[in-house]
Design an enzyme around this catalytic site. Structure first.
Site, short mmCIF file in Angstrom:
data_model
loop_
_atom_site.label_atom_id
_atom_site.label_comp_id
_atom_site.label_asym_id
_atom_site.label_seq_id
_atom_site.Cartn_x
_atom_site.Cartn_y
_atom_site.Cartn_z
N ARG A 246 -64.27 98.19 5.00
CA ARG A 246 -62.97 98.62 4.44
C ARG A 246 -62.66 100.08 4.76
NH1 ARG A 246 -65.00 96.15 -0.23
NH2 ARG A 246 -64.19 94.06 -0.57
N LYS A 268 -52.84 107.07 13.94
CA LYS A 268 -52.43 105.69 14.21
C LYS A 268 -53.52 105.01 15.03
CE LYS A 268 -47.41 105.54 14.72
NZ LYS A 268 -46.38 105.19 15.74
N GLU A 310 -46.18 112.53 28.75
CA GLU A 310 -46.15 112.85 27.31
C GLU A 310 -46.03 114.36 27.10
OE1 GLU A 310 -45.74 110.27 25.53
OE2 GLU A 310 -46.73 108.64 26.61
N LYS A 338 -47.57 117.73 17.99
CA LYS A 338 -47.65 116.37 17.44
C LYS A 338 -48.27 116.38 16.04
CE LYS A 338 -49.03 111.63 17.82
NZ LYS A 338 -49.67 110.51 18.49
N GLU A 348 -44.78 107.53 9.42
CA GLU A 348 -43.60 107.23 10.20
C GLU A 348 -42.50 106.58 9.38
OE1 GLU A 348 -44.48 105.88 14.11
OE2 GLU A 348 -42.38 105.68 14.64
N ARG A 352 -41.08 111.15 12.28
CA ARG A 352 -42.14 110.94 13.26
C ARG A 352 -41.61 110.13 14.44
NH1 ARG A 352 -48.49 109.47 12.16
NH2 ARG A 352 -49.07 109.06 14.31
N ASN A 356 -41.02 109.20 19.85
CA ASN A 356 -40.67 108.09 20.73
C ASN A 356 -39.56 108.44 21.71
OD1 ASN A 356 -42.51 106.14 19.95
ND2 ASN A 356 -41.28 105.59 18.16
N HIS A 359 -39.01 106.43 24.80
CA HIS A 359 -39.90 105.27 24.73
C HIS A 359 -39.18 103.95 24.52
CE1 HIS A 359 -43.14 108.09 24.92
NE2 HIS A 359 -44.07 107.17 24.73
N HIS A 363 -40.54 101.15 26.87
CA HIS A 363 -41.13 99.90 26.40
C HIS A 363 -40.40 98.70 27.00
CE1 HIS A 363 -42.77 102.18 22.66
NE2 HIS A 363 -43.61 102.23 23.68
N HIS A 376 -47.39 103.12 31.80
CA HIS A 376 -46.67 103.68 30.65
C HIS A 376 -46.06 105.03 31.04
CE1 HIS A 376 -45.60 104.47 26.51
NE2 HIS A 376 -46.27 105.61 26.54
N1 LIG Z 1 -52.45 106.00 18.61
C1 LIG Z 1 -51.46 106.65 19.17
O1 LIG Z 1 -50.76 107.42 18.50
C2 LIG Z 1 -51.21 106.47 20.64
C3 LIG Z 1 -50.31 107.32 21.28
C4 LIG Z 1 -50.14 107.18 22.67
C5 LIG Z 1 -50.86 106.23 23.36
N2 LIG Z 1 -51.72 105.41 22.69
C6 LIG Z 1 -52.50 104.39 23.43
O2 LIG Z 1 -53.32 105.06 24.36
C7 LIG Z 1 -53.60 104.18 25.44
C8 LIG Z 1 -53.44 104.92 26.73
O3 LIG Z 1 -54.34 106.02 26.76
P1 LIG Z 1 -55.06 106.50 28.12
O4 LIG Z 1 -54.01 106.68 29.15
O5 LIG Z 1 -55.93 107.62 27.78
O6 LIG Z 1 -55.86 105.19 28.51
P2 LIG Z 1 -57.41 104.81 28.67
O7 LIG Z 1 -58.15 105.03 27.42
O8 LIG Z 1 -57.43 103.45 29.22
O9 LIG Z 1 -57.94 105.85 29.76
C9 LIG Z 1 -57.40 105.82 31.05
C10 LIG Z 1 -58.50 105.86 32.12
O10 LIG Z 1 -59.03 107.17 32.18
C11 LIG Z 1 -60.44 107.12 32.15
N3 LIG Z 1 -60.88 108.38 31.56
C12 LIG Z 1 -60.67 108.80 30.30
N4 LIG Z 1 -61.16 110.05 30.14
C13 LIG Z 1 -61.69 110.41 31.33
C14 LIG Z 1 -62.30 111.59 31.79
N5 LIG Z 1 -62.47 112.68 31.02
N6 LIG Z 1 -62.73 111.63 33.09
C15 LIG Z 1 -62.53 110.54 33.89
N7 LIG Z 1 -61.95 109.42 33.51
C16 LIG Z 1 -61.51 109.36 32.23
C17 LIG Z 1 -60.77 105.88 31.38
O11 LIG Z 1 -62.05 105.42 31.69
C18 LIG Z 1 -59.67 104.94 31.84
O12 LIG Z 1 -60.06 104.33 33.05
C19 LIG Z 1 -52.67 102.99 25.28
O13 LIG Z 1 -53.37 101.89 24.82
C20 LIG Z 1 -51.66 103.44 24.23
O14 LIG Z 1 -51.16 102.39 23.46
C21 LIG Z 1 -51.90 105.52 21.36
ZN LIG Z 2 -46.15 107.22 25.18
#
Ligand SMILES: NC(=O)c1ccc[n+]([C@@H]2O[C@H](COP(=O)([O-])OP(=O)(O)OC[C@H]3O[C@@H](n4cnc5c(N)ncnc54)[C@H](O)[C@@H]3O)[C@@H](O)[C@H]2O)c1
Ligand SMILES: [Zn+2]
Length: 455
Positions: A246, A268, A310, A338, A348, A352, A356, A359, A363, A376
């Site tokens: 939990r 989030k 971003e 942020k 949100e 907040r 977006n 976005h 999306h 993305h």
């Molecule tokens: N929770 C939130 O508020 C929020 C906000 C924006 C995005 N997201 C989510 O984040 C995700 C996208 O994040 P992302 O682009 O980081 O994706 P990811 O976690 O898939 O990482 C992208 C790639 O980079 C590699 N990588 C990461 N750090 C590295 C480093 N230091 N050196 C070399 N390679 C590295 C990973 O292995 C992967 O192949 C999506 O799922 C999206 O929905 C969440």
């Molecule tokens: Zn985004």
């Protein structure tokens, strides 16, 4: 004295939407005389008693606040104890020469004699060192501290000191573990109880992957999950932290640019369903977020571009060219922006939504592409074009920095996907800052969407 605590404190309080308490002003209000008069009439000893009482009442308040203390308040052992128990304490550093230049002649009772002033500075210094959790050079640093975020080159190395004496379960993915796993394990030291892998990328955000992790974990409730990876990893590991037993505490250690300026911040967490992204999740604020921009050195260029989308979004919202800054500073400023928005509106329910920006269109394009063939970041770059045009703004920055290319997707499918989002309104940039829930004629929205799609 003279470091600017009151000005910074007030700015930070406004940004995170919390009350600001200036202890010296409180004392003056209660005593109905100025601090100088208090000192003159009743002496320093009596002033310190009043000060201790004012500090206690400010720190005991149940309402989270930004509190500026007088320079000598940490002289009280009782106040120092309360600070440790009740506050995140930040030192606003200032060298003695500047402090003297700013304070002399200002009527402050302890800034009349230079030799005495310098002696006081030296005696207080160890007390600040003792009581301060971190230093704050500007309001961003205060915002970050309030959000539990530590940003800095080499921050990963200090991760254990942030929550000592707990058992850590390190959760990462094979790619990041291969590059930064050893450093993370050294940093966690003897606190590290186990290491777990989720799949790399979006595969981590599946029910099957998090279910495997639920089964693997053997953490007591006080045990802490350390999520090391990009946004997909922190989303999934954070979701496991929100649900296992939990809810257990977690540390977010984002390693990608997307993670460090966006996904790793704000609490989030989510996984995906076949019907769409992020459909199952929870708000679960990490106890600490550790952002080490030196980890970005190993990030491939195309992943960096994902993050830049971003960053540009954040700079447009903040009305500052944050994208021009060197990495460490760029990350710190974007993270603080942020964090402040999320502290003002953690669930949100309102503003907040400004995060977006661009976005709604992004999306729609991603969905129309079936989440394949357009990333993305590319979709956000296009979405920003549309949002800027609809805001009557220049798109030059987006064109220059992100070079968006129109995507080849089915127009009707994109329009249908956008229909789900557009009912809640668009985020646009106005003269008084970003606006959300903006309703526009459908024709205008459709025209902009169409302009992002290649024939
Ligand atoms: N929770 C939130 O508020 C929020 C906000 C924006 C995005 N997201 C989510 O984040 C995700 C996208 O994040 P992302 O682009 O980081 O994706 P990811 O976690 O898939 O990482 C992208 C790639 O980079 C590699 N990588 C990461 N750090 C590295 C480093 N230091 N050196 C070399 N390679 C590295 C990973 O292995 C992967 O192949 C999506 O799922 C999206 O929905 C969440
Ligand atoms: Zn985004």
């Amino acid at each position: 004295m003279g470091a600017g605590k009151s000005v910074l404190g007030e700015e930070a309080a406004r940004r995170i939407g919390r009350p600001f308490v200036d202890v010296d002003r409180r004392i003056e209000e209660h005593a109905v005389v100025t601090i100088s008069e208090l000192f003159a009439r009743r002496g320093e000893t009596e002033f310190r008693v009043l000060e201790e009482e004012a500090v206690r009442s400010a720190l005991r308040s149940s309402q989270p606040s930004v509190i500026a203390l007088g320079g000598g308040a940490v002289g009280s052992a009782a106040s120092r104890r309360l600070l440790r128990e009740r506050a995140i304490t930040l030192e606003v550093p200032i060298d003695v020469d500047t402090a003297w230049e700013r304070s002399r002649g200002g009527g402050r009772p302890l800034a009349r004699d230079e030799t005495e002033f310098r002696r006081l500075y030296e005696t207080r210094r160890p007390l600040y060192e003792d009581v301060a959790d971190a230093k704050a050079r500007d309001a961003d640093d205060i915002v970050l501290a309030a959000a539990g975020i530590h940003v800095g080159l080499g921050a990963l190395g200090h991760v254990r000191g942030l929550t000592p004496d707990v058992a850590f379960a390190l959760v990462s993915e094979p790619h990041v573990l291969g590059i930064h796993g050893a450093a993370a394990q050294v940093a966690l030291g003897p606190g590290l109880a186990s290491v777990h892998e989720l799949p790399t990328g979006e595969e981590a955000k599946t029910v099957a992957a998090v279910e495997r992790l639920w089964h693997e974990l053997r953490l007591p409730r006080a045990g802490t999950i350390v999520a090391l990876g990009g946004g997909a990893l922190t989303d999934a590991a954070g979701f496991v932290a929100a649900t296992y037993l939990r809810g257990v505490p977690w540390l977010s250690v984002p390693t990608s640019l997307v993670g460090q300026v966006d996904a790793g911040i704000g609490g989030k967490t989510a996984i995906d369903l076949p019907a769409g992204k992020n459909l199952v999740g929870a708000f679960h604020w990490p106890v600490r977020t550790v952002i080490d921009p030196s980890l970005l050195a190993t990030l491939p260029e195309h992943e960096r571009r994902e993050g830049m989308a971003e960053v540009v979004k954040t700079g447009l919202l903040a009305v500052e060219p944050l994208w021009e800054l060197p990495d460490a500073e760029l990350v710190r400023r974007c993270a603080a922006f942020k964090a402040a928005v999320c502290l003002r509106d953690p669930r949100e329910s309102g503003e907040r939504a400004i995060l977006n920006l661009g976005h709604t269109f992004a999306h729609a394009l991603e969905a129309a592409a079936g989440y394949d063939g357009v990333t993305h970041g590319q979709a956000v770059a296009l979405g920003l074009l549309a949002a800027l045009r609809l805001s009557g703004r220049s798109t030059a920055v987006v064109e220059e920095l992100l070079a968006p290319r129109r995507v080849r997707v089915d127009r009707e499918r994109a329009w249908a996907a956008l229909g789900r989002d557009k009912k809640t309104g668009l985020v646009l940039l106005g003269d008084e800052g970003p606006r959300w829930d903006v309703q526009l004629p459908e024709d205008d929205i459709r025209r902009e969407l169409d302009s992002l799609i290649a024939d």
